[in-house]
Structures are given as structure tokens and as C-alpha cells.
Design a protein around this motif. Structure first.
Motif, PDB file in Angstrom:
ATOM      1  N   GLN A   7       0.857  -1.176   0.000  1.00  0.00           N
ATOM      2  CA  GLN A   7       0.000   0.000   0.000  1.00  0.00           C
ATOM      3  C   GLN A   7       0.892   1.223   0.000  1.00  0.00           C
ATOM      4  O   GLN A   7       1.814   1.338   0.802  1.00  0.00           O
ATOM      5  CB  GLN A   7      -0.883   0.009   1.235  1.00  0.00           C
ATOM      6  N   TRP A   8       0.637   2.125  -0.901  1.00  0.00           N
ATOM      7  CA  TRP A   8       1.404   3.361  -0.958  1.00  0.00           C
ATOM      8  C   TRP A   8       0.431   4.509  -1.079  1.00  0.00           C
ATOM      9  O   TRP A   8      -0.324   4.605  -2.031  1.00  0.00           O
ATOM     10  CB  TRP A   8       2.370   3.353  -2.131  1.00  0.00           C
ATOM     11  N   LYS A   9       0.433   5.336  -0.068  1.00  0.00           N
ATOM     12  CA  LYS A   9      -0.392   6.540  -0.094  1.00  0.00           C
ATOM     13  C   LYS A   9       0.545   7.697  -0.409  1.00  0.00           C
ATOM     14  O   LYS A   9       1.298   8.129   0.451  1.00  0.00           O
ATOM     15  CB  LYS A   9      -1.064   6.743   1.259  1.00  0.00           C
ATOM     16  N   THR A  14       5.634  12.039   1.565  1.00  0.00           N
ATOM     17  CA  THR A  14       6.270  10.789   1.144  1.00  0.00           C
ATOM     18  C   THR A  14       6.523  10.744  -0.356  1.00  0.00           C
ATOM     19  O   THR A  14       7.426  10.065  -0.809  1.00  0.00           O
ATOM     20  CB  THR A  14       5.424   9.569   1.548  1.00  0.00           C
ATOM     21  N   PHE A  15       5.709  11.445  -1.118  1.00  0.00           N
ATOM     22  CA  PHE A  15       5.895  11.418  -2.567  1.00  0.00           C
ATOM     23  C   PHE A  15       7.122  12.209  -2.983  1.00  0.00           C
ATOM     24  O   PHE A  15       7.846  11.831  -3.889  1.00  0.00           O
ATOM     25  CB  PHE A  15       4.650  11.964  -3.273  1.00  0.00           C
ATOM     26  N   ASN A  16       7.367  13.309  -2.315  1.00  0.00           N
ATOM     27  CA  ASN A  16       8.501  14.160  -2.640  1.00  0.00           C
ATOM     28  C   ASN A  16       9.744  13.665  -1.891  1.00  0.00           C
ATOM     29  O   ASN A  16      10.301  14.370  -1.052  1.00  0.00           O
ATOM     30  CB  ASN A  16       8.187  15.616  -2.282  1.00  0.00           C
ATOM     31  N   GLY A  23      11.905   4.595  -6.875  1.00  0.00           N
ATOM     32  CA  GLY A  23      10.987   3.461  -7.025  1.00  0.00           C
ATOM     33  C   GLY A  23      10.158   3.570  -8.290  1.00  0.00           C
ATOM     34  O   GLY A  23       9.982   2.589  -9.018  1.00  0.00           O
ATOM     35  N   LEU A  24       9.652   4.760  -8.548  1.00  0.00           N
ATOM     36  CA  LEU A  24       8.871   4.970  -9.770  1.00  0.00           C
ATOM     37  C   LEU A  24       9.726   4.802 -11.018  1.00  0.00           C
ATOM     38  O   LEU A  24       9.275   4.239 -12.023  1.00  0.00           O
ATOM     39  CB  LEU A  24       8.221   6.353  -9.759  1.00  0.00           C
ATOM     40  N   LEU A  37      -6.366   0.454  -6.233  1.00  0.00           N
ATOM     41  CA  LEU A  37      -7.558   0.077  -5.479  1.00  0.00           C
ATOM     42  C   LEU A  37      -8.001   1.233  -4.598  1.00  0.00           C
ATOM     43  O   LEU A  37      -7.174   1.968  -4.060  1.00  0.00           O
ATOM     44  CB  LEU A  37      -7.267  -1.131  -4.585  1.00  0.00           C
ATOM     45  N   THR A  38      -9.290   1.372  -4.434  1.00  0.00           N
ATOM     46  CA  THR A  38      -9.820   2.336  -3.481  1.00  0.00           C
ATOM     47  C   THR A  38     -10.297   1.569  -2.259  1.00  0.00           C
ATOM     48  O   THR A  38     -10.466   0.343  -2.294  1.00  0.00           O
ATOM     49  CB  THR A  38     -10.978   3.140  -4.092  1.00  0.00           C
TER      50      THR A  38
END
Length: 90
Positions: A7-9, A14-16, A23-24, A37-38
């Protein structure tokens, strides 16, 4: 073939991050299938029950930092109090 799930929110904090970018980049170079998934109704209901009466409070904040053991333990403690009756409509 291998299957991995996580799970990655991607919140701003965390994105920056260099791990997020690397990883991307790695995923982009591989033949990786991504499933988005929601949250389902039951998951949202349990979360809402856990936070009932504690919205916008430090007792049970919406999210804990990875290394915030006290916060994680408070979430676990409040999760114990969540019950759902079998005939209860969600």
C-alpha cells in the motif's frame, strides 16, 4: 513470475522523497502491472469507528509517521474497541 503487493499513499511528504522517485523510475523500466484500489465500505466504516470522537485530535490522528511508535500503539488500542454486529447495516 513474482507477485508483490503493498500500500502506498502518495502524500506530499512521502511522494517528494528520493525513494519515491527512484521506485517509480525502477517500475517504469520494468514490465510491472499496477493495480489501483480504493478503500471498500467495510474498511472505511472501521476507520471511521476508530476515529469517532477523535477527529482532528492527537489521540488518534488520521496518520502516524513510520517511526512514531506511540501513535501506532494508540491506533492499535483504539482498533480493539471497534466492533461490528453481524446484523448491523453498513
Amino acid at each position: 513470475q513474482n507477485i508483490a503487493g503493498f500500500q502506498w499513499k502518495p502524500y506530499h511528504a512521502t511522494f517528494n522523497h528520493h525513494y519515491a522517485f527512484s521506485g517509480l523510475e525502477k517500475i517504469a523500466k520494468m514490465d510491472v502491472k499496477v493495480i489501483f484500489l480504493t478503500r471498500n465500505v467495510l474498511d472505511r466504516y472501521i476507520s471511521n469507528r476508530r476515529h469517532k470522537g477523535y477527529q482532528h485530535s492527537e489521540e488518534v490522528p488520521a496518520h502516524c509517521a513510520v517511526d512514531d511508535i506511540d501513535c501506532i500503539e494508540r491506533h492499535q488500542e483504539h482498533s480493539k474497541e471497534v466492533t461490528i454486529e453481524p446484523n448491523q447495516a453498513l
